[in-house]
Design a protein around this motif. Structure first.
Motif, PDB file in Angstrom:
ATOM      1  N   ILE A   5     -47.818  69.227  -9.175  1.00 58.09           N
ATOM      2  CA  ILE A   5     -48.942  69.469  -8.277  1.00 58.09           C
ATOM      3  C   ILE A   5     -48.858  70.915  -7.828  1.00 58.09           C
ATOM      4  N   ALA A   6     -49.937  71.661  -8.022  1.00 58.15           N
ATOM      5  CA  ALA A   6     -49.997  73.087  -7.663  1.00 58.15           C
ATOM      6  C   ALA A   6     -48.907  73.875  -8.381  1.00 58.15           C
ATOM      7  N   ARG A   7     -48.707  73.552  -9.650  1.00 60.11           N
ATOM      8  CA  ARG A   7     -47.732  74.228 -10.519  1.00 60.11           C
ATOM      9  C   ARG A   7     -46.283  74.036 -10.085  1.00 60.11           C
ATOM     10  N   PHE A   8     -46.016  73.097  -9.175  1.00 63.78           N
ATOM     11  CA  PHE A   8     -44.656  72.813  -8.735  1.00 63.78           C
ATOM     12  C   PHE A   8     -44.296  71.377  -9.122  1.00 63.78           C
ATOM     13  N   PRO A   9     -43.113  71.175  -9.686  1.00 65.18           N
ATOM     14  CA  PRO A   9     -42.699  69.805 -10.033  1.00 65.18           C
ATOM     15  C   PRO A   9     -42.174  69.057  -8.806  1.00 65.18           C
ATOM     16  N   PHE A  10     -42.553  67.789  -8.708  1.00 67.36           N
ATOM     17  CA  PHE A  10     -42.096  66.932  -7.624  1.00 67.36           C
ATOM     18  C   PHE A  10     -41.596  65.628  -8.213  1.00 67.36           C
ATOM     19  N   GLU A  11     -40.500  65.126  -7.674  1.00 71.62           N
ATOM     20  CA  GLU A  11     -39.993  63.801  -8.032  1.00 71.62           C
ATOM     21  C   GLU A  11     -40.543  62.818  -7.002  1.00 71.62           C
ATOM     22  N   LEU A  12     -41.599  62.129  -7.361  1.00 71.62           N
ATOM     23  CA  LEU A  12     -42.246  61.212  -6.441  1.00 71.62           C
ATOM     24  C   LEU A  12     -42.013  59.769  -6.862  1.00 71.62           C
ATOM     25  N   THR A  13     -41.867  58.908  -5.872  1.00 74.51           N
ATOM     26  CA  THR A  13     -41.793  57.467  -6.111  1.00 74.51           C
ATOM     27  C   THR A  13     -42.827  56.794  -5.228  1.00 74.51           C
ATOM     28  N   LYS A  14     -43.217  55.599  -5.615  1.00 75.62           N
ATOM     29  CA  LYS A  14     -44.200  54.867  -4.825  1.00 75.62           C
ATOM     30  C   LYS A  14     -43.673  54.616  -3.412  1.00 75.62           C
ATOM     31  N   ASN A  15     -42.410  54.201  -3.316  1.00 77.42           N
ATOM     32  CA  ASN A  15     -41.813  53.963  -1.998  1.00 77.42           C
ATOM     33  C   ASN A  15     -41.718  55.249  -1.180  1.00 77.42           C
ATOM     34  N   GLY A  16     -41.415  56.355  -1.831  1.00 76.12           N
ATOM     35  CA  GLY A  16     -41.319  57.636  -1.137  1.00 76.12           C
ATOM     36  C   GLY A  16     -42.659  58.069  -0.556  1.00 76.12           C
ATOM     37  N   VAL A  17     -43.731  57.854  -1.322  1.00 75.53           N
ATOM     38  CA  VAL A  17     -45.068  58.196  -0.840  1.00 75.53           C
ATOM     39  C   VAL A  17     -45.443  57.284   0.333  1.00 75.53           C
ATOM     40  N   GLN A  18     -45.139  55.995   0.221  1.00 72.57           N
ATOM     41  CA  GLN A  18     -45.447  55.064   1.304  1.00 72.57           C
ATOM     42  C   GLN A  18     -44.695  55.436   2.581  1.00 72.57           C
ATOM     43  N   GLU A  19     -43.440  55.816   2.447  1.00 68.85           N
ATOM     44  CA  GLU A  19     -42.648  56.232   3.608  1.00 68.85           C
ATOM     45  C   GLU A  19     -43.208  57.509   4.236  1.00 68.85           C
ATOM     46  N   ALA A  20     -43.609  58.466   3.383  1.00 72.24           N
ATOM     47  CA  ALA A  20     -44.153  59.725   3.890  1.00 72.24           C
ATOM     48  C   ALA A  20     -45.458  59.505   4.651  1.00 72.24           C
ATOM     49  N   MET A  21     -46.260  58.532   4.213  1.00 74.32           N
ATOM     50  CA  MET A  21     -47.561  58.288   4.827  1.00 74.32           C
ATOM     51  C   MET A  21     -47.481  57.304   5.992  1.00 74.32           C
ATOM     52  N   LYS A  22     -46.314  56.701   6.193  1.00 68.67           N
ATOM     53  CA  LYS A  22     -46.153  55.759   7.304  1.00 68.67           C
ATOM     54  C   LYS A  22     -46.304  56.507   8.625  1.00 68.67           C
ATOM     55  N   GLY A  23     -47.159  56.005   9.492  1.00 69.32           N
ATOM     56  CA  GLY A  23     -47.384  56.637  10.778  1.00 69.32           C
ATOM     57  C   GLY A  23     -48.400  57.766  10.758  1.00 69.32           C
ATOM     58  N   VAL A  24     -48.933  58.098   9.571  1.00 70.22           N
ATOM     59  CA  VAL A  24     -49.946  59.146   9.459  1.00 70.22           C
ATOM     60  C   VAL A  24     -51.313  58.496   9.606  1.00 70.22           C
ATOM     61  N   ARG A  25     -52.092  59.005  10.514  1.00 73.96           N
ATOM     62  CA  ARG A  25     -53.420  58.448  10.757  1.00 73.96           C
ATOM     63  C   ARG A  25     -54.397  58.982   9.706  1.00 73.96           C
ATOM     64  N   PRO A  26     -55.118  58.097   9.016  1.00 69.24           N
ATOM     65  CA  PRO A  26     -56.047  58.579   7.985  1.00 69.24           C
ATOM     66  C   PRO A  26     -57.238  59.326   8.584  1.00 69.24           C
ATOM     67  N   GLU A  27     -57.596  60.418   7.939  1.00 71.30           N
ATOM     68  CA  GLU A  27     -58.788  61.166   8.313  1.00 71.30           C
ATOM     69  C   GLU A  27     -59.999  60.453   7.702  1.00 71.30           C
ATOM     70  N   PRO A  28     -61.204  60.753   8.175  1.00 66.93           N
ATOM     71  CA  PRO A  28     -62.386  60.134   7.561  1.00 66.93           C
ATOM     72  C   PRO A  28     -62.499  60.518   6.085  1.00 66.93           C
ATOM     73  N   VAL A  29     -62.826  59.550   5.257  1.00 62.66           N
ATOM     74  CA  VAL A  29     -62.931  59.771   3.812  1.00 62.66           C
ATOM     75  C   VAL A  29     -64.361  60.148   3.480  1.00 62.66           C
ATOM     76  N   ALA A  30     -64.538  61.280   2.790  1.00 65.18           N
ATOM     77  CA  ALA A  30     -65.867  61.725   2.394  1.00 65.18           C
ATOM     78  C   ALA A  30     -65.949  61.980   0.893  1.00 65.18           C
ATOM     79  N   GLY A  31     -64.847  61.868   0.192  1.00 67.28           N
ATOM     80  CA  GLY A  31     -64.845  62.131  -1.251  1.00 67.28           C
ATOM     81  C   GLY A  31     -63.795  61.272  -1.921  1.00 67.28           C
ATOM     82  N   ALA A  32     -62.839  61.923  -2.573  1.00 63.30           N
ATOM     83  CA  ALA A  32     -61.777  61.206  -3.276  1.00 63.30           C
ATOM     84  C   ALA A  32     -60.780  60.630  -2.277  1.00 63.30           C
ATOM     85  N   PHE A  33     -60.307  59.414  -2.566  1.00 62.51           N
ATOM     86  CA  PHE A  33     -59.367  58.758  -1.651  1.00 62.51           C
ATOM     87  C   PHE A  33     -58.264  58.050  -2.424  1.00 62.51           C
ATOM     88  N   VAL A  34     -57.162  57.791  -1.721  1.00 63.74           N
ATOM     89  CA  VAL A  34     -56.024  57.042  -2.238  1.00 63.74           C
ATOM     90  C   VAL A  34     -55.769  55.893  -1.277  1.00 63.74           C
TER      91      VAL A  34
END
Length: 99
Positions: A5-34
């Motif tokens: 992503i952005a020319r930088f390699p990242f080692e991502l896991t599904k659990n890691g993404v879920q942990e990172a997003m835990k407690g993050v309040r979603p912004e209003p969706v107006a386009g692409a979403f996950v």
């Protein structure tokens, strides 16, 4: 899983993404979403939280590709589906709505 992503390699896991997003309040969706858990997050918000990079440094496509490979549900919402008719027209024309 290794994702670029952005020319930088990242080692991502599904659990890691879920942990990172835990407690993050979603912004209003107006386009692409996950969809993470039961919440829909804008793709740029997910990319910024997971990579700790500025949102201008990567594209929505890069985030959607990485999140899809990790098994998350991704999609897009048209501006007209989330806004009133006057706001939709303003979004499409690129001008702010009149008060």
């Amino acid at each position: 899983m290794r994702c670029v992503i952005a020319r930088f390699p990242f080692e991502l896991t599904k659990n890691g993404v879920q942990e990172a997003m835990k407690g993050v309040r979603p912004e209003p969706v107006a386009g692409a979403f996950v969809t993470i858990g039961r919440r829909d997050y804008p793709a740029k918000q997910v990319g910024a939280v997971v990579t700790r990079q500025d949102r201008r440094d990567f594209g929505v496509g890069e985030v959607l590709r990485a999140m899809t490979r990790l098994g998350f549900t991704c999609g897009t919402v048209s501006p007209s589906a989330t806004a009133a008719p006057v706001q939709s027209a303003s979004i499409l024309l690129g001008t702010p709505p009149a008060a």
